[in-house]
Motif scaffolding. Structure first.
Motif, PDB file in Angstrom:
ATOM      1  N   MET A  46       2.235  20.255   6.546  1.00 36.66           N
ATOM      2  CA  MET A  46       3.149  19.559   7.447  1.00 36.66           C
ATOM      3  C   MET A  46       2.555  18.182   7.751  1.00 36.66           C
ATOM      4  O   MET A  46       1.454  18.080   8.275  1.00 36.66           O
ATOM      5  CB  MET A  46       3.368  20.360   8.732  1.00 36.66           C
ATOM      6  N   TYR A  47       3.320  17.149   7.438  1.00 38.01           N
ATOM      7  CA  TYR A  47       2.831  15.775   7.502  1.00 38.01           C
ATOM      8  C   TYR A  47       3.410  15.027   8.691  1.00 38.01           C
ATOM      9  O   TYR A  47       4.580  15.172   9.026  1.00 38.01           O
ATOM     10  CB  TYR A  47       3.194  15.035   6.215  1.00 38.01           C
ATOM     11  N   SER A  48       2.573  14.184   9.275  1.00 39.43           N
ATOM     12  CA  SER A  48       2.963  13.391  10.444  1.00 39.43           C
ATOM     13  C   SER A  48       3.495  12.032   9.991  1.00 39.43           C
ATOM     14  O   SER A  48       3.336  11.639   8.827  1.00 39.43           O
ATOM     15  CB  SER A  48       1.744  13.184  11.340  1.00 39.43           C
ATOM     16  N   PRO A  49       4.098  11.283  10.915  1.00 35.00           N
ATOM     17  CA  PRO A  49       4.502   9.908  10.592  1.00 35.00           C
ATOM     18  C   PRO A  49       3.325   9.051  10.111  1.00 35.00           C
ATOM     19  O   PRO A  49       3.502   8.134   9.310  1.00 35.00           O
ATOM     20  CB  PRO A  49       5.081   9.390  11.908  1.00 35.00           C
ATOM     21  N   ALA A  50       2.102   9.342  10.596  1.00 37.71           N
ATOM     22  CA  ALA A  50       0.926   8.605  10.131  1.00 37.71           C
ATOM     23  C   ALA A  50       0.707   8.820   8.637  1.00 37.71           C
ATOM     24  O   ALA A  50       0.341   7.896   7.911  1.00 37.71           O
ATOM     25  CB  ALA A  50      -0.315   9.025  10.920  1.00 37.71           C
ATOM     26  N   HIS A  51       0.946  10.043   8.163  1.00 35.26           N
ATOM     27  CA  HIS A  51       0.843  10.324   6.731  1.00 35.26           C
ATOM     28  C   HIS A  51       1.879   9.516   5.948  1.00 35.26           C
ATOM     29  O   HIS A  51       1.579   8.975   4.884  1.00 35.26           O
ATOM     30  CB  HIS A  51       1.060  11.823   6.445  1.00 35.26           C
ATOM     31  N   VAL A  52       3.089   9.463   6.488  1.00 39.00           N
ATOM     32  CA  VAL A  52       4.163   8.710   5.827  1.00 39.00           C
ATOM     33  C   VAL A  52       3.753   7.242   5.693  1.00 39.00           C
ATOM     34  O   VAL A  52       3.868   6.646   4.617  1.00 39.00           O
ATOM     35  CB  VAL A  52       5.500   8.835   6.591  1.00 39.00           C
ATOM     36  N   GLY A  53       3.251   6.661   6.777  1.00 41.10           N
ATOM     37  CA  GLY A  53       2.837   5.259   6.754  1.00 41.10           C
ATOM     38  C   GLY A  53       1.702   5.007   5.787  1.00 41.10           C
ATOM     39  O   GLY A  53       1.727   4.042   5.013  1.00 41.10           O
ATOM     40  N   PHE A  57       1.781   2.838   2.261  1.00 43.58           N
ATOM     41  CA  PHE A  57       0.808   1.770   2.024  1.00 43.58           C
ATOM     42  C   PHE A  57       0.166   1.952   0.645  1.00 43.58           C
ATOM     43  O   PHE A  57       0.094   1.017  -0.158  1.00 43.58           O
ATOM     44  CB  PHE A  57      -0.252   1.808   3.129  1.00 43.58           C
ATOM     45  N   VAL A  58      -0.309   3.176   0.385  1.00 44.94           N
ATOM     46  CA  VAL A  58      -0.974   3.475  -0.886  1.00 44.94           C
ATOM     47  C   VAL A  58      -0.021   3.269  -2.051  1.00 44.94           C
ATOM     48  O   VAL A  58      -0.376   2.645  -3.065  1.00 44.94           O
ATOM     49  CB  VAL A  58      -1.531   4.919  -0.886  1.00 44.94           C
ATOM     50  N   ARG A  59       1.184   3.753  -1.914  1.00 45.67           N
ATOM     51  CA  ARG A  59       2.157   3.629  -3.006  1.00 45.67           C
ATOM     52  C   ARG A  59       2.446   2.164  -3.311  1.00 45.67           C
ATOM     53  O   ARG A  59       2.500   1.758  -4.462  1.00 45.67           O
ATOM     54  CB  ARG A  59       3.447   4.360  -2.657  1.00 45.67           C
ATOM     55  N   ARG A  60       2.620   1.358  -2.287  1.00 44.52           N
ATOM     56  CA  ARG A  60       2.903  -0.061  -2.494  1.00 44.52           C
ATOM     57  C   ARG A  60       1.712  -0.764  -3.149  1.00 44.52           C
ATOM     58  O   ARG A  60       1.884  -1.570  -4.064  1.00 44.52           O
ATOM     59  CB  ARG A  60       3.250  -0.728  -1.150  1.00 44.52           C
ATOM     60  N   ALA A  61       0.503  -0.443  -2.699  1.00 48.00           N
ATOM     61  CA  ALA A  61      -0.697  -1.026  -3.311  1.00 48.00           C
ATOM     62  C   ALA A  61      -0.800  -0.628  -4.788  1.00 48.00           C
ATOM     63  O   ALA A  61      -1.124  -1.460  -5.647  1.00 48.00           O
ATOM     64  CB  ALA A  61      -1.944  -0.592  -2.545  1.00 48.00           C
ATOM     65  N   ARG A  62      -0.489   0.615  -5.097  1.00 50.17           N
ATOM     66  CA  ARG A  62      -0.534   1.086  -6.492  1.00 50.17           C
ATOM     67  C   ARG A  62       0.549   0.391  -7.327  1.00 50.17           C
ATOM     68  O   ARG A  62       0.323   0.053  -8.490  1.00 50.17           O
ATOM     69  CB  ARG A  62      -0.385   2.602  -6.559  1.00 50.17           C
ATOM     70  N   GLU A  63       1.731   0.156  -6.729  1.00 51.48           N
ATOM     71  CA  GLU A  63       2.795  -0.571  -7.437  1.00 51.48           C
ATOM     72  C   GLU A  63       2.341  -1.979  -7.795  1.00 51.48           C
ATOM     73  O   GLU A  63       2.766  -2.533  -8.804  1.00 51.48           O
ATOM     74  CB  GLU A  63       4.062  -0.660  -6.578  1.00 51.48           C
ATOM     75  N   LEU A  75      -7.554   0.277   2.473  1.00 51.67           N
ATOM     76  CA  LEU A  75      -7.316   1.226   3.570  1.00 51.67           C
ATOM     77  C   LEU A  75      -8.402   1.114   4.632  1.00 51.67           C
ATOM     78  O   LEU A  75      -8.109   1.174   5.830  1.00 51.67           O
ATOM     79  CB  LEU A  75      -7.245   2.660   3.030  1.00 51.67           C
ATOM     80  N   ARG A  76      -9.658   0.962   4.206  1.00 53.93           N
ATOM     81  CA  ARG A  76     -10.750   0.792   5.182  1.00 53.93           C
ATOM     82  C   ARG A  76     -10.492  -0.440   6.044  1.00 53.93           C
ATOM     83  O   ARG A  76     -10.693  -0.419   7.257  1.00 53.93           O
ATOM     84  CB  ARG A  76     -12.097   0.684   4.472  1.00 53.93           C
ATOM     85  N   LEU A  77     -10.033  -1.519   5.403  1.00 54.93           N
ATOM     86  CA  LEU A  77      -9.724  -2.730   6.165  1.00 54.93           C
ATOM     87  C   LEU A  77      -8.529  -2.506   7.090  1.00 54.93           C
ATOM     88  O   LEU A  77      -8.524  -2.946   8.239  1.00 54.93           O
ATOM     89  CB  LEU A  77      -9.444  -3.893   5.217  1.00 54.93           C
ATOM     90  N   SER A  78      -7.515  -1.816   6.584  1.00 57.98           N
ATOM     91  CA  SER A  78      -6.306  -1.559   7.362  1.00 57.98           C
ATOM     92  C   SER A  78      -6.603  -0.683   8.577  1.00 57.98           C
ATOM     93  O   SER A  78      -5.953  -0.816   9.611  1.00 57.98           O
ATOM     94  CB  SER A  78      -5.260  -0.890   6.472  1.00 57.98           C
ATOM     95  N   ASP A  79      -7.606   0.185   8.450  1.00 53.47           N
ATOM     96  CA  ASP A  79      -7.955   1.094   9.546  1.00 53.47           C
ATOM     97  C   ASP A  79      -8.738   0.395  10.655  1.00 53.47           C
ATOM     98  O   ASP A  79      -8.910   0.952  11.730  1.00 53.47           O
ATOM     99  CB  ASP A  79      -8.770   2.277   9.019  1.00 53.47           C
TER     100      ASP A  79
END
Length: 140
Positions: A46-53, A57-63, A75-79
């Motif tokens: 069960m995933y939270s909105p944080a997982h969705v975000g 982010f990861v999907r867009r970076a991979r694209e 991600l480390r910088l984003s965190d």
């Protein structure tokens, strides 16, 4: 409303919301890019909105062609609360330079293939310039 709070969703819903394959989601969990989700009473992820975000982010970076290691760094910088833009820019500039080098390589391949295709005869001849060029050994 806290962006971290909200309804939990199944892996199928997360997949649809982020347009990310279920196996990819599981892989990202396995390698630590996506945090392990909570489990329902029945054991379902069960995933939270944080997982969705984060997954978005990861999907867009991979694209954009970032490697998984580069995604981890982003991600480390984003965190970080202060989000150091200079470091992110530096990572993106390195990637941009790599993309430009790949484009140069692809353009060189295009020119070479255009030349080879131009040398091909249109008939049924057995003397193929393309096959000869591919068979010719060239040391660097």
């Amino acid at each position: 409303m806290n962006p971290q709070s909200g309804p939990l969703v199944s892996i199928g819903t997360l997949s649809r919301q982020t347009r990310c394959n279920i196996e990819t989601i599981r892989f990202y969990e396995k390698i630590g890019i996506l945090a392990k989700p909570t489990r329902s009473a029945g054991g379902h992820r069960m995933y939270s909105p944080a997982h969705v975000g984060r997954l978005s982010f990861v999907r867009r970076a991979r694209e954009l062609g970032f490697t998984l290691d580069q995604v981890r760094a982003l991600l480390r910088l984003s965190d970080k609360p202060d989000r150091p833009c200079a470091e992110a820019k530096s990572l993106a500039q390195i990637h941009l330079d790599e993309v430009r080098a790949k484009i140069d390589d692809l353009l060189a391949m295009q020119r070479a293939l255009t030349d080879l295709v131009g040398q091909c005869e249109t008939g049924d001849g057995t003397d193929c310039a393309l096959l000869k060029a591919l068979s010719h050994h060239r040391s660097r």
